[in-house]
Write a protein that holds these residues in place. Sequence first.
Motif, short mmCIF file in Angstrom:
data_model
loop_
_atom_site.label_atom_id
_atom_site.label_comp_id
_atom_site.label_asym_id
_atom_site.label_seq_id
_atom_site.Cartn_x
_atom_site.Cartn_y
_atom_site.Cartn_z
N PRO A 1 0.80 -0.96 -0.08
CA PRO A 1 0.11 0.12 0.03
C PRO A 1 0.87 1.43 -0.13
N LEU A 2 0.41 2.16 -0.50
CA LEU A 2 1.18 3.59 -0.85
C LEU A 2 0.75 4.69 -0.04
N LYS A 3 1.49 5.52 0.35
CA LYS A 3 1.16 6.92 0.92
C LYS A 3 1.92 7.69 0.28
N ALA A 4 1.38 8.61 -0.28
CA ALA A 4 1.89 10.02 -0.78
C ALA A 4 1.36 11.36 -0.75
N HIS A 5 2.15 12.18 -1.01
CA HIS A 5 1.76 13.66 -1.02
C HIS A 5 1.54 14.21 -2.39
N LEU A 6 0.52 14.80 -3.07
CA LEU A 6 0.36 15.31 -4.41
C LEU A 6 -0.06 16.60 -4.52
N PHE A 7 1.14 17.59 -4.97
CA PHE A 7 0.74 18.89 -4.86
C PHE A 7 0.63 19.42 -6.34
N PHE A 8 -0.42 20.12 -6.49
CA PHE A 8 -0.56 20.75 -7.76
C PHE A 8 -0.20 22.07 -7.92
N THR A 9 0.38 22.56 -9.19
CA THR A 9 0.85 24.11 -9.26
C THR A 9 -0.42 24.95 -9.34
N HIS A 10 -1.19 24.24 -10.40
CA HIS A 10 -2.55 24.92 -10.62
C HIS A 10 -3.33 23.76 -11.79
N SER A 11 -4.36 23.91 -12.17
CA SER A 11 -5.11 23.22 -12.77
C SER A 11 -5.44 23.15 -14.10
N HIS A 12 -4.65 23.98 -14.81
CA HIS A 12 -4.63 23.76 -16.39
C HIS A 12 -4.26 22.32 -16.70
N TRP A 13 -4.99 21.96 -17.77
CA TRP A 13 -5.18 20.53 -18.26
C TRP A 13 -3.93 19.90 -18.23
N PRO B 1 -8.68 31.71 -8.14
CA PRO B 1 -9.16 32.97 -8.28
C PRO B 1 -10.75 32.92 -8.37
N ASN B 2 -11.57 31.97 -8.76
CA ASN B 2 -12.86 31.92 -8.60
C ASN B 2 -13.33 31.27 -7.77
N GLY B 3 -12.66 31.05 -6.64
CA GLY B 3 -13.03 30.41 -5.47
C GLY B 3 -12.92 28.81 -5.36
N ALA B 4 -12.63 28.24 -6.42
CA ALA B 4 -12.70 26.68 -6.55
C ALA B 4 -11.48 25.95 -5.96
N THR B 5 -11.84 25.10 -5.23
CA THR B 5 -10.67 24.19 -4.38
C THR B 5 -10.11 23.26 -5.43
N ILE B 6 -9.10 22.90 -4.92
CA ILE B 6 -8.41 21.58 -5.74
C ILE B 6 -9.33 20.60 -5.94
N LYS B 7 -9.91 20.24 -4.91
CA LYS B 7 -10.88 19.14 -4.89
C LYS B 7 -11.94 19.42 -5.97
N GLN B 8 -12.54 20.65 -5.88
CA GLN B 8 -13.63 20.65 -6.92
C GLN B 8 -13.11 20.60 -8.33
N ARG B 9 -12.08 21.16 -8.53
CA ARG B 9 -11.36 21.15 -9.94
C ARG B 9 -10.80 19.71 -10.43
N PRO C 1 -1.60 32.67 -15.85
CA PRO C 1 -2.86 33.30 -16.31
C PRO C 1 -3.77 32.35 -15.28
N GLY C 2 -4.58 32.75 -14.27
CA GLY C 2 -5.53 31.92 -13.10
C GLY C 2 -4.52 31.56 -12.17
N GLU C 3 -3.12 32.24 -11.96
CA GLU C 3 -2.36 31.98 -11.13
C GLU C 3 -1.85 30.22 -11.02
N ALA C 4 -0.54 30.40 -10.30
CA ALA C 4 -0.15 28.94 -10.18
C ALA C 4 0.85 29.02 -8.97
N VAL C 5 1.30 27.90 -8.40
CA VAL C 5 1.99 28.01 -7.21
C VAL C 5 3.28 27.43 -7.44
N GLY C 6 4.39 28.12 -6.82
CA GLY C 6 5.64 27.56 -7.23
C GLY C 6 6.05 26.87 -5.70
N TYR C 7 6.92 25.90 -5.92
CA TYR C 7 7.35 25.08 -4.66
C TYR C 7 8.80 25.09 -4.27
#
Length: 299
Positions: free
Chosen positions: A65-77, A104-112, A159-165
């Motif tokens: 079984p796996l345990k991992a952390h998944l980080f998104f910069t943004h949700s462009h396709w 910026p439109n209020g959508a969480t990563i889960k929603q997207r 455009p639509g913002e992104a996160v750097g890590y």
Amino acid sequence: MPDDAKRLKINFWGVRGSIPCPGPETVRYGGNTPCIEILAANERLIFDGGTGLRVLGQSLLAHMPLKAHLFFTHSHWDHIQGFPFFLPAFIKGNSFKIYGAIAPNGATIKQRLQDQMLHPNFPVPLQIMQADLQFCDLQVGKKLEIGEIRVETAKLNHPGEAVGYRISWRGLSVAYITDTEHYLNKLDENVLWLARQADVVIIDCTYTDEEYYDEKVSKVGWGHSTWQEAVKIAKAAEVKQLVIFHHDPAHDDNFLDRVGTEAALAFPNAIMAREGQSIELTPVTSSLKQKPSGKIVRS
Ligand SMILES: [Zn+2]
Ligand SMILES: [Zn+2]
């Protein structure tokens, strides 16, 4: 779970920007969209869920079984399209913590992530995923600790913002900075901060300067940067190794070879990101006063 707690390893599963582009012209650098895996301190961190995430998922089937952390910069396709095909997320017993900023439109990563899997655009809804999925809304700028690993974040110019890590562990640091566009008359303070004296900086270099400033089809305002701008960042931030990333789908292997040669002339420790490539870093130990050592392993 990775068995080695003594080194930091970066695996490149997808290095292409915008859209997957498999084919004979792109086979050496790879056609999958962004996905980077970082292993350190017995933790598995995954950055972005482009089509490279599907390939990573297949390799992880041997580690359940796996345990991992998944980080998104943004949700462009190109950064989420592999997620619906990430097999370990469908398997009970695995657990994933999934991080992203609120759009910026209020959508969480889960929603997207949920929205891209909705009928009629996709047949299998996110609820079918049997792994334990825990969603976390990132507060960009606030530090995060995962065991011994520190994760820092900053907002990028996209455009639509992104996160750097920036990931730090035992004196080692790796920055993952995509998608982002440079400013015309100054270096981006957020990018400089994320990249500060990092061992490895993986950074958006979608275009060349010539393409970016092309008079007929200027790329100004499209949200991406150039390798020439990345070199400026690497020099100003005293980066040890620069990894040219988020390759334009229009750039074939020969084109990218030329970019690699030119970039290495401008910054000797510049390399091109390639699918299947790994970089290993060994931390400094207090008894051995030596610099962290990096080595590139190609598979
Ligand atoms: Zn992208
Ligand atoms: Zn983007």
